[in-house]
Design a protein around this motif. Structure first.
Motif, mmCIF file in Angstrom:
data_model
loop_
_atom_site.group_PDB
_atom_site.id
_atom_site.type_symbol
_atom_site.label_atom_id
_atom_site.label_comp_id
_atom_site.label_asym_id
_atom_site.label_seq_id
_atom_site.Cartn_x
_atom_site.Cartn_y
_atom_site.Cartn_z
ATOM 1 N N MET A 232 5.375 20.070 0.138
ATOM 2 C CA MET A 232 4.139 20.143 0.915
ATOM 3 C C MET A 232 4.445 20.562 2.352
ATOM 4 N N ASN A 233 5.571 20.095 2.891
ATOM 5 C CA ASN A 233 5.918 20.378 4.281
ATOM 6 C C ASN A 233 6.424 21.802 4.485
ATOM 7 N N THR A 234 7.085 22.339 3.486
ATOM 8 C CA THR A 234 7.790 23.615 3.689
ATOM 9 C C THR A 234 7.190 24.781 2.935
ATOM 10 N N LEU A 235 6.377 24.518 1.956
ATOM 11 C CA LEU A 235 5.975 25.593 1.051
ATOM 12 C C LEU A 235 4.739 26.313 1.545
ATOM 13 N N PRO A 236 4.832 27.607 1.841
ATOM 14 C CA PRO A 236 3.609 28.396 2.037
ATOM 15 C C PRO A 236 3.053 28.806 0.670
ATOM 16 N N PHE A 237 1.759 28.905 0.562
ATOM 17 C CA PHE A 237 1.148 29.284 -0.709
ATOM 18 C C PHE A 237 -0.029 30.209 -0.437
ATOM 19 N N GLU A 238 -0.390 30.945 -1.449
ATOM 20 C CA GLU A 238 -1.495 31.896 -1.325
ATOM 21 C C GLU A 238 -2.654 31.472 -2.199
ATOM 22 N N MET A 239 -3.839 31.797 -1.705
ATOM 23 C CA MET A 239 -5.059 31.513 -2.459
ATOM 24 C C MET A 239 -6.086 32.565 -2.079
ATOM 25 N N ASN A 240 -6.588 33.240 -3.053
ATOM 26 C CA ASN A 240 -7.588 34.308 -2.839
ATOM 27 C C ASN A 240 -7.084 35.355 -1.847
ATOM 28 N N GLY A 241 -5.780 35.666 -1.914
ATOM 29 C CA GLY A 241 -5.213 36.688 -1.054
ATOM 30 C C GLY A 241 -4.909 36.240 0.354
ATOM 31 N N GLN A 242 -5.082 34.953 0.664
ATOM 32 C CA GLN A 242 -4.839 34.425 2.000
ATOM 33 C C GLN A 242 -3.701 33.406 1.948
ATOM 34 N N SER A 243 -2.805 33.454 2.953
ATOM 35 C CA SER A 243 -1.636 32.577 2.968
ATOM 36 C C SER A 243 -1.935 31.321 3.780
ATOM 37 N N PHE A 244 -1.433 30.187 3.295
ATOM 38 C CA PHE A 244 -1.628 28.906 3.965
ATOM 39 C C PHE A 244 -0.307 28.147 4.001
ATOM 40 N N ARG A 245 -0.174 27.303 5.026
ATOM 41 C CA ARG A 245 0.929 26.348 5.080
ATOM 42 C C ARG A 245 0.569 25.260 6.095
ATOM 43 N N PHE A 246 1.170 24.100 5.940
ATOM 44 C CA PHE A 246 0.914 22.980 6.840
ATOM 45 C C PHE A 246 1.861 23.061 8.035
ATOM 46 N N ASP A 247 1.313 22.776 9.219
ATOM 47 C CA ASP A 247 2.146 22.808 10.422
ATOM 48 C C ASP A 247 2.856 21.468 10.611
ATOM 49 N N GLN A 248 3.465 21.270 11.778
ATOM 50 C CA GLN A 248 4.260 20.063 12.013
ATOM 51 C C GLN A 248 3.414 18.791 11.984
ATOM 52 N N SER A 249 2.131 18.900 12.303
ATOM 53 C CA SER A 249 1.266 17.715 12.259
ATOM 54 C C SER A 249 0.518 17.626 10.924
ATOM 55 N N HIS A 250 0.982 18.374 9.918
ATOM 56 C CA HIS A 250 0.436 18.343 8.560
ATOM 57 C C HIS A 250 -1.005 18.830 8.513
ATOM 58 N N GLY A 251 -1.340 19.802 9.342
ATOM 59 C CA GLY A 251 -2.675 20.382 9.326
ATOM 60 C C GLY A 251 -2.605 21.891 9.214
ATOM 61 N N THR A 252 -3.752 22.495 8.975
ATOM 62 C CA THR A 252 -3.861 23.953 8.936
ATOM 63 C C THR A 252 -4.860 24.374 10.006
ATOM 64 N N ASN A 253 -4.433 25.229 10.894
ATOM 65 C CA ASN A 253 -5.304 25.696 11.974
ATOM 66 C C ASN A 253 -5.728 27.128 11.695
ATOM 67 N N THR A 254 -6.882 27.272 11.122
ATOM 68 C CA THR A 254 -7.379 28.610 10.770
ATOM 69 C C THR A 254 -8.246 29.202 11.870
ATOM 70 N N GLY A 255 -8.448 28.442 12.971
ATOM 71 C CA GLY A 255 -9.277 28.943 14.060
ATOM 72 C C GLY A 255 -10.750 28.597 13.870
#
Length: 836
Positions: free
Chosen positions: A425-448
């Motif tokens: 969960m901490n290190t793995l980037p993954f894709e969904m619907n053509g968009q890449s996601f990964r969790f940052d150091q605070s375990h969140g995703t900042n998509t803006g």
């Protein structure tokens, strides 16, 4: 056949989401269980009687929760039908309604922690091999609930992924090591709000928040950040979350009154939809007036706040919503599911699934439910954010895929523990619907974020995107139509922003209200946050309203100044006049007129007057300690050399006129060669006094930083007035003695009066020195040197004009008077008694 979905509304419930034919669709077994905690609501109204308004409120309260539940099931169905992600693995799930209550959310959470296959939680020293009922948890949505459950799941290191909890407290990975979220934290939201306020220049605002973890946390972050951006808070308040309490109405009314009294035009609102709707409703009813409301996704996209009566009258609504993508196929999936509910085959499959599952303690059905149809939730499908839910499910699925060591074709049937997923969960980037996601150091995703504007077109609300935030904020200001008459942004400030070189002078009781005051001369504003100006160092200066200090330039009497040039020219004329007089006296040295004036002693006096004139050069140019010491000594010695030659002649005249009987016996001590001895003694006495002056306190170079605003004045300062008086007092005594000896002397007619020249010379000296001492003692500018030069030249010219020039006139223009009879020496005159 049950037409529609039934939502539980009973207080404290944790039941499944539908009647029996749909119940199993939200509880399906599988190889791995994903626990989902979905906040479908709370018993906020009495539903014993199913009136139409009650049904409408029911639908509005729980539509978002239902859509999130459907989104989770949609993502799980996609994964189970995928041939590349977890092939051969079926994800099971349990979905429970948290009713927005921490205690209710805790009940299924404890069930998730039970040992697999049992209803008990093992108390062990080592939980490495402990296998709980679920592998991961999805949800809940609210920060308040996550703070309760995250601590619990983190103790067992069970991954928990929220799709809506944004509290900054949850960013602490030491307290919550297994908590993740697929939304940005409140810190990112607050950063965006502060940038928005700065871009419009709004620095006098009110902030209101709902009295829950989300509102209080976001408001606290906001208050901690605005202070560094020159944004002042006129009012901060909280909205009660339990609007049924008797005091809630009074608290809302007080909040609106305080906002109105603060006279702000901008209100930042951190709240969920129901508290926000209550505040807006009271603002409209109490006639608050049109303001700029800055909101967040928690209420900006909800139709609860937007459906408030006369909502268009509140003013301008701007807010930030999370930037998310669409979920392809989700609307079709929901439409198909609702159409399947009415079919017998759907209910038959549900009954078969129910027989496969064991009845759990919490598997109770709602007794009071509302009927929600596809038409009720269809408008919200375009607004409610589903992507974070899908990302949460996919993040666990991808971590599980890697932890199991799956390939694109199959997964090994090996046991896996929940804590083993955390690394992936901490290190793995993954894709969904053509968009890449990964969790940052605070375990969140900042998509803006997107900045949206509530645009009303023909009475219909449109969420118009007018900006974008991703570390920096971009705004299309031309797309925003404010409520002001000119459609321009209104001002909201208690103070105007101070210009460079102005500091804040607090006025009144509010520290955020102040006037801008210019820094005075020789002070500067060291920082824009300073409330006072800082004085410049002594060697520097600053003009009024300055932000920095400048080095002072030196000020003294420069050689190229017009005043200095004029004085030096006058000095040269005085020196030339002394030289001319000396040459005339030298040429006519043996004539009666020169002899009666003192003969060679007159040449000696003229030499000292020449040196005295030239000493004016010591006062021009950059002074130094040596020059300051020499200045007073040169003047005193030169003047003494002149007055020393007057003393023998003055005594000689006094003896002849006032003491005729003693004159023959005493005149030899003041005439001829012994007169030179008297001159030498007088000069040696002055030399001794000069040495005393050096010992007691000679003049020294003084850097005066006070007299001139931008320059340092270099002057020779008098260190000891006693030494000054001792140095010049002797010359004054000589002049006074000469004056007393000569001012009453009467000369017979047709004889040259030598005494008159000495009298006028000393009298001029005294007049000049009276003015000089007064000016010299008080003057602290460059004119101090000018005063000394003028005094020297005036004294020299006065002596020349009163004593030497009349004799020069006789030698040049009236040589017939330069005779023994006219210029008879006093020693050659007979006393009055003898003539009788």
């Amino acid at each position: 056949v049950v037409p529609g979905l039934w939502l539980c509304l009973s207080f404290g419930c944790a039941a499944s989401l539908s009647p029996s034919c749909l119940s199993a669709q939200f509880r399906r077994p599988g190889d791995f269980i994903l626990g989902g905690l979905f906040p479908f609501g709370k018993d906020t109204v009495n539903l014993t009687a199913r009136s139409e308004p009650t049904l409408l409120l029911c639908e509005r309260l729980f539509t978002d929760g239902l859509i999130w539940a459907l989104g989770m099931r949609f993502a799980i169905d996609q994964i189970n039908n995928s041939s590349s992600l977890l092939p051969g693995i079926t994800l099971g799930y349990d979905m429970y309604d948290t009713c927005f209550e921490p205690l209710v959310a805790l009940q299924p959470s404890l069930l998730f922690l039970t040992r697999n296959g049992t209803t008990g939680i093992g108390v062990l020293c080592d939980y490495t091999e402990y296998q709980p009922r679920v592998t991961a948890v999805i949800g809940p949505h609210k920060s308040d609930l996550c703070l309760v459950t995250a601590k619990l799941f983190s103790s067992f290191l069970i991954p928990q992924v929220s799709y809506g909890a944004s509290s900054e407290t949850l960013s602490n990975t030491e307290l919550y090591p297994s908590f993740y979220r697929t939304v940005p934290s409140d810190k990112n939201l607050v950063d965006a709000v502060v940038l928005l306020l700065n871009q419009f220049g709004w620095n006098w605002i009110a902030t209101v928040a709902s009295d829950d973890e989300y509102g209080r946390g976001a408001q606290a972050l906001f208050l901690s950040m605005v202070g560094t951006d020159n944004i002042c808070i006129a009012f901060e308040g909280l909205i009660p979350t339990d609007l049924a309490e008797p005091s809630a109405k009074k608290q809302l009314e007080n909040t609106v009154k305080l906002i109105n009294s603060s006279k702000v035009n901008v209100i930042v609102l951190f709240a969920h939809s129901l508290p926000a709707q209550a505040l807006l409703e009271h603002s409209i009813r109490m006639g608050l007036g049109k303001k700029v409301w800055i909101g967040t996704e928690a209420w900006m996209l909800s139709d609860i706040a937007a459906s408030t009566p006369n909502i268009q009258s509140i003013g301008t609504v701007l807010g930030f919503v999370m930037r998310t993508g669409t979920v392809p196929g989700f609307q079709e999936y929901v439409a198909e599911l609702f159409s399947s509910v009415t079919q017998e085959e759907f209910c038959r499959q549900s009954r078969e699934l129910s027989r496969l599952m064991n009845a759990e303690v919490l598997d109770t059905h709602c007794q009071q439910c509302g009927n929600v149809t596809l038409g009720d939730i269809w408008p919200m499908l375009r607004v409610t954010t589903v992507q974070p839910v899908q990302v949460a499910v996919y993040s666990v699925a991808h971590a599980l895929h890697k932890a199991l060591g799956c390939t694109s074709k199959a997964c090994p049937k090996t046991p896996i523990r929940s804590w083993q997923l955390l690394h992936f969960m901490n290190t793995l980037p993954f894709e969904m619907n053509g968009q890449s996601f990964r969790f940052d150091q605070s375990h969140g995703t900042n998509t803006g974020y997107k900045l949206i504007f509530w645009a009303w077109r023909d009475g219909t609300l449109t969420h118009l995107p007018v900006g974008d935030y991703d570390q920096s904020l971009y705004i299309l200001k031309s797309q925003i139509q404010f409520h002001t008459p000119d459609k321009k942004e209104p001002a909201s400030e208690c103070f105007r922003r101070c210009q460079p070189g102005q500091f804040r002078r607090i006025k009144g009781y509010n520290l955020c209200c102040y006037d801008c005051t210019d820094c005075s001369e020789n002070s500067f504003l060291s920082s824009t946050e300073s409330t006072s100006c800082s004085p410049c160092p002594r060697h520097q200066w600053a003009p009024a309203r300055s932000t920095q200090c400048h080095d002072r330039s030196e000020k003294f009497l420069f050689w190229d100044e017009p005043l200095a040039v004029a004085l030096v020219t006058l000095m040269a004329l005085t020196a030339a006049l002394s030289c001319v007089a000396a040459l005339l006296f030298l040429k006519h040295l043996q004539t009666p007129l020169v002899q009666v004036a003192g003969g060679g002693r007159s040449l000696f006096a003229l030499l000292w007057l020449l040196l005295q004139s030239l000493s004016c050069c010591l006062y021009v140019g950059r002074p130094s300690t040596t020059l300051c010491t020499v200045q007073q000594l040169s003047y005193a010695l030169s003047l003494n050399g002149c007055f020393s030659t007057f003393i023998p002649k003055a005594l000689e005249i006094t003896l002849v006129t006032e003491f005729p009987r003693c004159a023959p016996r005493l005149l030899r001590w003041v005439t001829q060669g012994r007169a030179w001895l008297l001159v030498a003694v007088s000069c040696l006495t002055q030399v001794f006094l000069c040495l005393c002056h050096l010992r007691l306190g000679p003049d020294q170079l003084v850097a005066d930083y006070e007299s001139l605003p931008s320059e340092v004045l270099l002057v020779c300062g008098t260190q000891s007035w006693a030494a000054f008086a001792l140095l010049h007092g002797y010359n004054s005594c000589l002049a006074f003695a000469c004056f007393l000896c000569t001012f009453m002397v009467q000369t017979p007619g047709k004889r040259y009066n030598v005494a008159r020249g000495i009298t006028f010379a000393t009298l001029i000296y005294f007049v000049i020195w009276i003015f000089f001492v007064v000016i010299f003692a008080t003057l602290r500018t460059v004119l101090r040197a000018v005063t000394q030069i003028c005094t020297i030249l005036a004294t020299t010219l006065g002596i020349l004009a009163s004593y030497f020039m009349p004799k020069c006139y006789i030698m040049v223009f009236r040589p017939d008077l330069n005779t023994r009879d006219y210029c008879q020496n006093s020693t050659e005159e007979q006393p009055e008694e003898d003539r009788q």
